[in-house]
Write a protein that holds these residues in place. Structure first.
Motif, PDB file in Angstrom:
ATOM      1  N   ALA A   3      63.699 -41.967   0.186  1.00  0.00           N
ATOM      2  CA  ALA A   3      63.853 -41.787  -1.255  1.00  0.00           C
ATOM      3  C   ALA A   3      62.831 -42.613  -2.022  1.00  0.00           C
ATOM      4  O   ALA A   3      62.304 -42.164  -3.056  1.00  0.00           O
ATOM      5  N   ALA A   4      62.529 -43.820  -1.529  1.00  0.00           N
ATOM      6  CA  ALA A   4      61.520 -44.652  -2.186  1.00  0.00           C
ATOM      7  C   ALA A   4      60.180 -43.926  -2.224  1.00  0.00           C
ATOM      8  O   ALA A   4      59.464 -43.950  -3.238  1.00  0.00           O
ATOM      9  N   ASP A   5      59.817 -43.260  -1.131  1.00  0.00           N
ATOM     10  CA  ASP A   5      58.570 -42.499  -1.105  1.00  0.00           C
ATOM     11  C   ASP A   5      58.636 -41.293  -2.038  1.00  0.00           C
ATOM     12  O   ASP A   5      57.656 -40.949  -2.709  1.00  0.00           O
ATOM     13  N   THR A   6      59.805 -40.663  -2.107  1.00  0.00           N
ATOM     14  CA  THR A   6      59.971 -39.528  -3.012  1.00  0.00           C
ATOM     15  C   THR A   6      59.795 -39.967  -4.463  1.00  0.00           C
ATOM     16  O   THR A   6      59.109 -39.293  -5.250  1.00  0.00           O
ATOM     17  N   PHE A   7      60.401 -41.086  -4.832  1.00  0.00           N
ATOM     18  CA  PHE A   7      60.242 -41.609  -6.190  1.00  0.00           C
ATOM     19  C   PHE A   7      58.781 -41.971  -6.458  1.00  0.00           C
ATOM     20  O   PHE A   7      58.250 -41.710  -7.547  1.00  0.00           O
ATOM     21  N   LEU A   8      58.142 -42.587  -5.491  1.00  0.00           N
ATOM     22  CA  LEU A   8      56.737 -42.972  -5.636  1.00  0.00           C
ATOM     23  C   LEU A   8      55.867 -41.752  -5.923  1.00  0.00           C
ATOM     24  O   LEU A   8      55.047 -41.750  -6.851  1.00  0.00           O
ATOM     25  N   PHE A  26      59.562 -44.876 -11.810  1.00  0.00           N
ATOM     26  CA  PHE A  26      59.526 -46.339 -11.732  1.00  0.00           C
ATOM     27  C   PHE A  26      60.664 -46.854 -10.859  1.00  0.00           C
ATOM     28  O   PHE A  26      61.832 -46.535 -11.074  1.00  0.00           O
ATOM     29  N   ILE A  27      60.324 -47.636  -9.840  1.00  0.00           N
ATOM     30  CA  ILE A  27      61.318 -48.283  -8.979  1.00  0.00           C
ATOM     31  C   ILE A  27      61.565 -49.693  -9.509  1.00  0.00           C
ATOM     32  O   ILE A  27      60.655 -50.523  -9.540  1.00  0.00           O
ATOM     33  N   GLU A  28      62.788 -49.957  -9.906  1.00  0.00           N
ATOM     34  CA  GLU A  28      63.118 -51.264 -10.481  1.00  0.00           C
ATOM     35  C   GLU A  28      63.241 -52.340  -9.412  1.00  0.00           C
ATOM     36  O   GLU A  28      62.686 -53.427  -9.531  1.00  0.00           O
ATOM     37  N   THR A  29      63.979 -52.049  -8.341  1.00  0.00           N
ATOM     38  CA  THR A  29      64.167 -53.029  -7.269  1.00  0.00           C
ATOM     39  C   THR A  29      64.698 -52.330  -6.018  1.00  0.00           C
ATOM     40  O   THR A  29      65.343 -51.293  -6.094  1.00  0.00           O
ATOM     41  N   GLY A  30      64.415 -52.914  -4.861  1.00  0.00           N
ATOM     42  CA  GLY A  30      64.801 -52.341  -3.584  1.00  0.00           C
ATOM     43  C   GLY A  30      63.635 -51.562  -2.987  1.00  0.00           C
ATOM     44  O   GLY A  30      62.560 -51.491  -3.587  1.00  0.00           O
ATOM     45  N   PRO A  31      63.862 -50.989  -1.778  1.00  0.00           N
ATOM     46  CA  PRO A  31      65.103 -50.982  -0.996  1.00  0.00           C
ATOM     47  C   PRO A  31      65.425 -52.377  -0.437  1.00  0.00           C
ATOM     48  O   PRO A  31      64.537 -53.111  -0.024  1.00  0.00           O
ATOM     49  N   HIS A  32      66.696 -52.680  -0.407  1.00  0.00           N
ATOM     50  CA  HIS A  32      67.176 -53.966   0.087  1.00  0.00           C
ATOM     51  C   HIS A  32      68.689 -53.852   0.275  1.00  0.00           C
ATOM     52  O   HIS A  32      69.264 -52.791   0.014  1.00  0.00           O
ATOM     53  N   LYS A  33      69.313 -54.952   0.689  1.00  0.00           N
ATOM     54  CA  LYS A  33      70.748 -54.967   0.947  1.00  0.00           C
ATOM     55  C   LYS A  33      71.432 -55.963   0.026  1.00  0.00           C
ATOM     56  O   LYS A  33      71.053 -57.135  -0.030  1.00  0.00           O
ATOM     57  N   HIS A  34      72.451 -55.495  -0.685  1.00  0.00           N
ATOM     58  CA  HIS A  34      73.263 -56.386  -1.501  1.00  0.00           C
ATOM     59  C   HIS A  34      74.051 -57.352  -0.621  1.00  0.00           C
ATOM     60  O   HIS A  34      74.450 -56.998   0.505  1.00  0.00           O
ATOM     61  N   VAL A  80      66.314 -47.034  -9.760  1.00  0.00           N
ATOM     62  CA  VAL A  80      65.271 -46.449 -10.602  1.00  0.00           C
ATOM     63  C   VAL A  80      65.866 -46.192 -11.988  1.00  0.00           C
ATOM     64  O   VAL A  80      67.070 -46.361 -12.197  1.00  0.00           O
ATOM     65  N   TYR A  81      65.025 -45.768 -12.926  1.00  0.00           N
ATOM     66  CA  TYR A  81      65.493 -45.318 -14.241  1.00  0.00           C
ATOM     67  C   TYR A  81      65.226 -43.822 -14.358  1.00  0.00           C
ATOM     68  O   TYR A  81      64.137 -43.349 -14.013  1.00  0.00           O
ATOM     69  N   GLU A  82      66.225 -43.081 -14.843  1.00  0.00           N
ATOM     70  CA  GLU A  82      65.982 -41.663 -15.139  1.00  0.00           C
ATOM     71  C   GLU A  82      65.312 -41.579 -16.519  1.00  0.00           C
ATOM     72  O   GLU A  82      65.324 -42.555 -17.274  1.00  0.00           O
ATOM     73  N   PRO A  83      64.708 -40.429 -16.880  1.00  0.00           N
ATOM     74  CA  PRO A  83      63.915 -40.360 -18.117  1.00  0.00           C
ATOM     75  C   PRO A  83      64.658 -40.731 -19.391  1.00  0.00           C
ATOM     76  O   PRO A  83      64.044 -41.176 -20.363  1.00  0.00           O
ATOM     77  N   GLY A  84      65.981 -40.555 -19.418  1.00  0.00           N
ATOM     78  CA  GLY A  84      66.742 -40.907 -20.614  1.00  0.00           C
ATOM     79  C   GLY A  84      66.985 -42.393 -20.766  1.00  0.00           C
ATOM     80  O   GLY A  84      67.511 -42.843 -21.791  1.00  0.00           O
TER      81      GLY A  84
END
Length: 334
Positions: A234-239, A244-252, A262-266
């Motif tokens: 998904a990170a590659d798809t967003f790229l 814009f990727i805000e943070t991650g991929p990572h583990k909480h 990420v942020y959606e356009p709205g």
């Protein structure tokens, strides 16, 4: 029934309504990038679903002058369970009103939490019937795998911001019977985060501290993917899509969710996540409490919580030049 008998009247999170000032751009994001399927339109709303959601939709996307949460809806376990929860809300002093004529389910009964967010309870619902071109090969699957974008499987959870997190937790525990699986308590004794569930999932929604004293704001909505590898893809798809990727991929650390934001356009924050085997099977689960010092260590593998987690929510904050307040973020998020 004993006074301390668990209340199991809420089955699961049904759908979330997101408001967007850019409805066409937001729709393209959820269909083309997230891989969701449109399942209806009514008024200013478009209804979308993940490929394994059993109900007609899990996301209502509504055109609005601003962003944020329109409402979040939970399905009750039976008509009688619904009546019990409505009676409890009314006895607690909550205003409850009927929302008729909604797409995909019967009468929705709406109310506000102590922070002003709108919630809805319902029971009668429309099970999704895939059209011929969307029918899956396996009859125990709601619809065909989309093979498009991120390929969202289902709605997982959402996170609201709240001025008083503890008051909201108590409200949902006593009126809906939800269980708190994990929480954050600051050194002052203030509750900065809590995660609630109605079933064996580790959580259906969370509330975290709103740092600016403004009620009714929204942090994020989360959709489940199949695996950690799917989150990386998904990170590659967003790229590739220029998202814009805000943070991650990572583990909480809290709840151990493998995440990507990420942020959606709205302007609304959207998470794709894999929760793995985090199921709460113990009927007498003891709430896990995280301290302020523990949360300042960051995420599970040491990634520091990004500052925008404390400052970005929807609707946007008022202009500091007109509000007259200090809008710097000081909260502790998950």
């Amino acid at each position: 029934m004993a006074d301390d008998e668990p209340i199991l009247d809420i089955a699961h999170l049904g759908h979330v309504e997101l408001l967007t000032p850019k409805p066409e751009e937001s729709l393209r994001f959820f269909v083309d990038v997230m891989g969701m399927t449109e399942s209806g339109r009514r008024g200013d709303s478009v209804y979308l679903r993940g490929w394994d959601d059993y109900e007609r939709y899990s996301l209502q996307l509504t055109a609005s002058r601003t962003s944020g949460l329109g409402h979040a809806a939970f399905r009750a376990r039976s008509p009688w369970a619904l009546e019990r929860r409505l009676a409890a809300l009314r006895a607690d002093g909550a205003e409850v009103w009927a929302q008729e004529g909604e797409l995909g389910h019967g009468t929705g009964w709406r109310f506000r939490d102590p922070d002003g967010h709108v919630f809805e309870l319902y029971y009668d619902t429309e099970w999704y019937e895939a059209p011929p071109e969307r029918r899956p090969a396996l009859k125990n699957q709601a619809e065909r795998y989309p093979a498009r974008g991120v390929n969202v499987r289902r709605l997982d959870h959402f996170n609201c911001l709240a001025v008083d997190v503890r008051a909201n937790r108590a409200f949902f525990e006593r009126n809906l019977g939800l269980r708190c699986t994990e929480r954050i308590e600051l050194d002052t004794g203030e509750e900065a985060g809590m995660w609630l569930t109605s079933n064996n999932k580790s959580y259906d929604f969370a509330f975290t501290k709103e740092a600016h004293g403004i009620p009714g704001r929204f942090h994020h909505v989360t959709f489940a993917l199949d695996s950690r590898e799917a989150i990386l893809q998904a990170a590659d798809t967003f790229l590739e899509a220029g998202v814009f990727i805000e943070t991650g991929p990572h583990k909480h650390a809290v709840q151990q969710t493998f995440f990507l934001y990420v942020y959606e356009p709205g302007g609304n924050r959207v998470e794709v996540a894999h929760a793995g085997a985090r199921l709460i099977l113990a009927p007498d689960w003891k709430t896990i409490t995280w301290t302020e010092a523990e949360r300042r260590r960051g995420q599970a593998w040491g990634l520091k919580t990004i500052e925008s987690f404390h400052t970005h929510g929807t609707p946007p904050l008022p202009d500091p030049e007109t509000s007259g307040g200090d809008l710097s973020g000081t909260g502790i998020a998950s």
